[in-house]
Design a protein around this motif. Sequence first.
Motif, short mmCIF file in Angstrom:
data_model
loop_
_atom_site.label_atom_id
_atom_site.label_comp_id
_atom_site.label_asym_id
_atom_site.label_seq_id
_atom_site.Cartn_x
_atom_site.Cartn_y
_atom_site.Cartn_z
N VAL A 5 -4.36 -9.82 2.09
CA VAL A 5 -2.98 -9.54 1.71
C VAL A 5 -2.93 -8.85 0.36
N PHE A 6 -3.74 -9.29 -0.57
CA PHE A 6 -3.79 -8.69 -1.91
C PHE A 6 -4.25 -7.24 -1.85
N VAL A 7 -5.31 -6.96 -1.07
CA VAL A 7 -5.82 -5.60 -0.92
C VAL A 7 -4.78 -4.73 -0.23
N GLY A 8 -4.08 -5.25 0.78
CA GLY A 8 -3.03 -4.50 1.47
C GLY A 8 -1.88 -4.15 0.53
N ALA A 9 -1.50 -5.11 -0.31
CA ALA A 9 -0.42 -4.86 -1.26
C ALA A 9 -0.80 -3.78 -2.27
N ILE A 10 -2.05 -3.81 -2.72
CA ILE A 10 -2.52 -2.78 -3.66
C ILE A 10 -2.54 -1.41 -2.98
N ALA A 11 -2.99 -1.37 -1.70
CA ALA A 11 -3.04 -0.09 -0.98
C ALA A 11 -1.63 0.50 -0.81
N VAL A 12 -0.68 -0.35 -0.45
CA VAL A 12 0.70 0.12 -0.28
C VAL A 12 1.25 0.61 -1.62
N THR A 13 0.98 -0.09 -2.69
CA THR A 13 1.44 0.31 -4.02
C THR A 13 0.86 1.66 -4.42
N VAL A 14 -0.42 1.86 -4.14
CA VAL A 14 -1.07 3.14 -4.47
C VAL A 14 -0.46 4.28 -3.65
N LEU A 15 -0.22 4.04 -2.35
CA LEU A 15 0.35 5.09 -1.50
C LEU A 15 1.78 5.43 -1.92
N VAL A 16 2.57 4.43 -2.26
CA VAL A 16 3.94 4.70 -2.72
C VAL A 16 3.90 5.45 -4.05
N GLY A 17 2.97 5.10 -4.92
CA GLY A 17 2.83 5.81 -6.19
C GLY A 17 2.44 7.26 -5.99
N LEU A 18 1.51 7.53 -5.06
CA LEU A 18 1.13 8.91 -4.77
C LEU A 18 2.31 9.70 -4.18
N ASP A 19 3.08 9.05 -3.33
CA ASP A 19 4.25 9.71 -2.74
C ASP A 19 5.26 10.05 -3.83
N GLN A 20 5.51 9.13 -4.72
CA GLN A 20 6.45 9.40 -5.81
C GLN A 20 5.94 10.50 -6.74
N ALA A 21 4.63 10.53 -6.98
CA ALA A 21 4.05 11.60 -7.80
C ALA A 21 4.21 12.94 -7.11
N GLY A 22 4.04 12.98 -5.78
CA GLY A 22 4.24 14.21 -5.03
C GLY A 22 5.68 14.68 -5.08
N LEU A 23 6.63 13.76 -4.97
CA LEU A 23 8.04 14.13 -5.07
C LEU A 23 8.39 14.64 -6.46
N TRP A 24 7.81 14.02 -7.48
CA TRP A 24 8.04 14.49 -8.86
C TRP A 24 7.50 15.91 -9.04
#
Length: 96
Positions: A5-24
């Motif tokens: 669960v911890f690794v999954g949460a980190i993976a989702v956080t990283v993907l959302v961060g990359l998506d937000q960086a792409g939108l920026w």
Amino acid sequence: MMETVFVGAIAVTVLVGLDQAGLWAERKGWVYWRKGKRGDAGGGMLGVMDELLSPAKSHTLEEIANKQHGRVDATVGDGGWVDLDGGRAHLPAIGR
């Protein structure tokens, strides 16, 4: 179990961060991300060449657009009527 669960949460956080960086980066005009225009880069040049070599195509595309957004004026001609409240229309046949 807790480690997964911890690794999954980190993976989702990283993907959302990359998506937000792409939108920026897209807002800055550096890249096309999710909301950018679709299609290939050469489409604009091919469209210009097609218009030069086949000018009738642009006229055809304009006519198609006009027909999609146009309307028939039922007041022109004899015997035609439109009932907007009842949702009915009568257009006489051509040649009768």
